[in-house]
Design an enzyme around this catalytic site. Sequence first.
Site, PDB file in Angstrom:
ATOM      1  N   ALA A  90       4.615   2.613   2.044  1.00 32.16           N
ATOM      2  CA  ALA A  90       3.385   1.867   1.976  1.00 32.16           C
ATOM      3  C   ALA A  90       2.763   2.412   0.778  1.00 32.16           C
ATOM      4  O   ALA A  90       2.654   3.433   0.225  1.00 32.16           O
ATOM      5  CB  ALA A  90       2.617   1.995   3.285  1.00 32.16           C
ATOM      6  N   ASP A  91       1.787   1.396   0.236  1.00 30.45           N
ATOM      7  CA  ASP A  91       0.903   1.656  -0.442  1.00 30.45           C
ATOM      8  C   ASP A  91      -0.499   1.013  -0.359  1.00 30.45           C
ATOM      9  O   ASP A  91      -0.383  -0.278  -0.031  1.00 30.45           O
ATOM     10  CB  ASP A  91       1.508   1.317  -2.220  1.00 30.45           C
TER      11      ASP A  91
END
Length: 214
Positions: A90-91
């Site tokens: 995730a970012d």
Amino acid sequence: MSSEDFPPAPATPVLATQPVVLASGSQTRLSLLRGAGLEVVAHRPGVDEEEVKLSCKSGGLTVEETAEALAELKASRVAAKVPGAYVIGADQMLECEGRWFDKPEDRAGAAEQLRALSGRTHRLVTTAVLFHNNSRVWHQTDQAKLTMRPLSDDFIERYLNATGDAVLTSVGGYQLEALGAQLFTRVAGDHFTILGLPLLPLLGFLRVRGVLPA
């Protein structure tokens, strides 16, 4: 892998039929997943995020494309080490009037970010990518828009004194679930997206795959 790579889960209720791996060092994402009933182990992917962002920006990629590229890179790095596991990368990116923001390096940097965001509306773009058997099987990108009220220098000083080092752990220098709520006049978007994970769509896909009961 060592126990430091995969810390044991706390004694919380678990609904999942199998553990998943979080390719991140984010305690917030780890807490969100465990709180939702997943058995999660975490492993830092060892990605130079600053280098990737610079490369993406110089290549003309959008904020959304950059967040996806980072999330995929994190997931793929860890997935190669844990065959058969579901791996979540995730970012989150913060963009305001064309400027990309990163986590502040120090108190002065946090103050500068808050002054830059003061009185303006910015976007938080959050992407999650899921790998299984070294292949990408799912991804989701979502965004939220947050309007920060005009902040006085005196308030910024007081806020930084109250938050301490926690201000350095989040892009933009705030945590909406804590004192960061004091900064805003309007928030439009999913709560989990703001915290850094499109959690509900992710849970939905994990139910489809049988990792969570339907």
